[in-house]
Scaffold this motif. Structure first.
Motif, PDB file in Angstrom:
ATOM      1  N   LEU A   2       0.841  -1.198   0.000  1.00 38.79           N
ATOM      2  CA  LEU A   2       0.000   0.000   0.000  1.00 38.79           C
ATOM      3  C   LEU A   2       0.879   1.253   0.000  1.00 38.79           C
ATOM      4  CD1 LEU A   2      -2.550  -1.292   2.663  1.00 38.79           C
ATOM      5  CD2 LEU A   2      -2.897  -1.153   0.179  1.00 38.79           C
ATOM      6  N   PRO A   3       0.447   2.310  -0.680  1.00 39.01           N
ATOM      7  CA  PRO A   3       1.258   3.542  -0.723  1.00 39.01           C
ATOM      8  C   PRO A   3       1.455   4.114   0.681  1.00 39.01           C
ATOM      9  CG  PRO A   3      -0.666   3.693  -2.172  1.00 39.01           C
ATOM     10  CD  PRO A   3      -0.820   2.428  -1.406  1.00 39.01           C
ATOM     11  N   GLN A   4       2.622   4.716   0.891  1.00 41.08           N
ATOM     12  CA  GLN A   4       2.963   5.231   2.223  1.00 41.08           C
ATOM     13  C   GLN A   4       1.985   6.318   2.678  1.00 41.08           C
ATOM     14  OE1 GLN A   4       5.439   3.891   4.247  1.00 41.08           O
ATOM     15  NE2 GLN A   4       4.346   5.115   5.753  1.00 41.08           N
ATOM     16  N   ASP A   5       1.558   7.186   1.741  1.00 39.09           N
ATOM     17  CA  ASP A   5       0.649   8.274   2.162  1.00 39.09           C
ATOM     18  C   ASP A   5      -0.683   7.703   2.657  1.00 39.09           C
ATOM     19  OD1 ASP A   5      -0.023   7.582  -0.613  1.00 39.09           O
ATOM     20  OD2 ASP A   5      -1.424   9.276  -0.493  1.00 39.09           O
ATOM     21  N   TYR A   6      -1.123   6.612   2.009  1.00 38.87           N
ATOM     22  CA  TYR A   6      -2.381   5.969   2.434  1.00 38.87           C
ATOM     23  C   TYR A   6      -2.207   5.332   3.813  1.00 38.87           C
ATOM     24  CZ  TYR A   6      -6.374   2.749   2.341  1.00 38.87           C
ATOM     25  OH  TYR A   6      -7.525   2.057   2.649  1.00 38.87           O
ATOM     26  N   ARG A   7      -1.046   4.705   4.011  1.00 40.91           N
ATOM     27  CA  ARG A   7      -0.782   4.088   5.320  1.00 40.91           C
ATOM     28  C   ARG A   7      -0.745   5.157   6.416  1.00 40.91           C
ATOM     29  NH1 ARG A   7       4.309   0.379   3.781  1.00 40.91           N
ATOM     30  NH2 ARG A   7       4.479   0.177   6.024  1.00 40.91           N
ATOM     31  N   ASP A   8      -0.098   6.294   6.101  1.00 44.93           N
ATOM     32  CA  ASP A   8      -0.008   7.383   7.087  1.00 44.93           C
ATOM     33  C   ASP A   8      -1.397   7.933   7.416  1.00 44.93           C
ATOM     34  OD1 ASP A   8       2.691   7.033   7.025  1.00 44.93           O
ATOM     35  OD2 ASP A   8       3.102   8.760   5.722  1.00 44.93           O
ATOM     36  N   GLN A   9      -2.224   8.074   6.368  1.00 42.82           N
ATOM     37  CA  GLN A   9      -3.577   8.627   6.593  1.00 42.82           C
ATOM     38  C   GLN A   9      -4.440   7.662   7.421  1.00 42.82           C
ATOM     39  OE1 GLN A   9      -5.196   9.748   2.740  1.00 42.82           O
ATOM     40  NE2 GLN A   9      -3.344  10.944   2.316  1.00 42.82           N
ATOM     41  N   MET A  10      -4.250   6.358   7.151  1.00 43.44           N
ATOM     42  CA  MET A  10      -5.008   5.375   7.947  1.00 43.44           C
ATOM     43  C   MET A  10      -4.589   5.439   9.420  1.00 43.44           C
ATOM     44  SD  MET A  10      -5.544   1.857   5.842  1.00 43.44           S
ATOM     45  CE  MET A  10      -3.828   1.593   5.467  1.00 43.44           C
ATOM     46  N   PRO A  14      -5.896  -1.773   7.843  1.00 42.52           N
ATOM     47  CA  PRO A  14      -6.504  -2.767   6.938  1.00 42.52           C
ATOM     48  C   PRO A  14      -6.485  -4.150   7.576  1.00 42.52           C
ATOM     49  CG  PRO A  14      -4.271  -2.256   6.223  1.00 42.52           C
ATOM     50  CD  PRO A  14      -4.541  -1.374   7.411  1.00 42.52           C
TER      51      PRO A  14
END
Ligand SMILES: [Fe+2]
Length: 344
Positions: free
Chosen positions: A11-19, A26
């Motif tokens: 998963l993209p890092q920005d998505y992981r950070d936002q989660m 996830p």
């Protein structure tokens, strides 16, 4: 069925950070950890506590720490799978060896977890539960169910040691574990219920309207009676002699979460039980032998304790006539509706 689910790294890092910022995660990268296929993957590893190794450490605790500083002078048997200091022997079973020296007492308290004592050595110890004084002879099983006041005392002249078995890990997980302290209890001047109301198997106090039995009518199971029953079963029964400790009024296991089963192995007898969904701890009352647990060999002797994780492949072999008590969480699993046995 997909063997390999998506990973966090995909998963993209920005998505992981936002989660992470939103406080969500996830499920799919972690799902197999909590729902493995076909059988659980236990953290618990088989442990073996040799009594000759632990006993001197416990006696030294008696020299180093006065009972007033310990309240309960206990060495905890830590699951090797969870490491030193783990407050549990399996996922659901806490085990500890407790020392009480002559003249000492352990103050009264009551707590949400339930406990059972199996007396290992010494004469003169006693437990008071709800005012009933319970003698503690070697091999006796003594209940202190959750919510019942209990304290311990010692009138003898040698150290008394017993094994504590509690459903404590379950209560810790539930965030439901706590104790209330109190004064030493006044003792009723009479023998315990195993010698009065429940003196003989198959007999119980006559039932009268409005006079219901207590939830825990019998708190002490004298070893002498258990051994005699096992010997009769070994002489005339089929297969291994095993007896469950039960509530004499209901026929149910003695405690809500933990069960206790006395076993006798004759000299040279081999026992390979089915794979069980419950975890087990074996406490040796007498005798010696070896046990293979998932390929690991344990050579056990009198007063040793060893554990087996869920669905372990177990093979006992006695090298002399032997008696053990198996501590397990089958009652809890039956209440939750998933206790299971599989053929070896
Ligand atoms: Fe206690």
């Amino acid at each position: 069925m997909t063997e390999q689910l998506g990973t966090l790294e995909e998963l993209p890092q920005d998505y992981r950070d936002q989660m992470a910022a939103a406080g969500v995660a996830p499920l799919w990268p972690m799902m197999r950890n909590v729902l493995p296929h076909d059988a659980p993957k236990p953290v618990t590893r088989s442990g073996h506590w040799s009594y000759p190794a632990v006993r001197p450490l416990l006696l030294r605790a008696g020299e180093l720490t006065p009972v007033e500083k310990a309240e309960r002078r206990v060495l905890v048997l830590s699951d090797p799978g969870r490491g030193a200091g783990a407050m549990q022997a399996t996922a659901t079973i806490y085990l500890g060896l407790q020392l009480l020296l002559p003249g000492e007492s352990a103050p009264a308290h009551r707590h949400t977890p339930s406990a059972v004592r199996i007396v290992v050595e010494g004469q003169g110890g006693y437990t008071v539960v709800d005012g009933e004084r319970l003698a503690m002879e070697p091999g006796d099983l003594v209940l202190t169910p959750g919510g019942e006041w209990h304290d311990h005392g010692h009138d003898g002249d040698e150290p008394v040691i017993w094994l504590d078995a509690l459903d404590l890990p379950l209560f810790v997980q539930l965030e439901g574990s706590y104790a209330i302290e109190g004064d030493l209890q006044a003792q009723r001047n009479r023998p315990d219920a195993s010698q009065v109301e429940y003196r003989a198997a198959g007999l119980a106090p006559s039932r009268r309207p409005g006079r219901g039995a207590r939830r825990y009518p019998m708190m002490r199971y004298p070893w002498a009676a258990t051994e005699a029953a096992l010997r009769q079963m070994a002489a005339y029964g089929e297969g291994i002699a095993e007896l469950d400790y039960i509530n004499p009024e209901t026929g149910e296991d003695v405690l809500p979460a933990l069960g206790f089963t006395a076993m006798m192995l004759t000299d040279g007898q081999v026992e390979a039980p089915p794979l069980r969904s419950c975890s087990s701890a074996f406490h040796v009352i007498a005798g010696s032998g070896r046990c293979e647990i998932d390929g690991q060999v344990i050579e056990w002797g009198p007063k040793d304790t060893f554990t087996a994780p869920v669905f372990a492949r177990i093979r006992h072999q006695a090298e002399s006539e032997a008696f053990m008590v198996r501590i397990h969480d089958r009652p809890l699993q039956e209440k939750l509706g998933y206790y299971e046995e599989r053929a070896t």
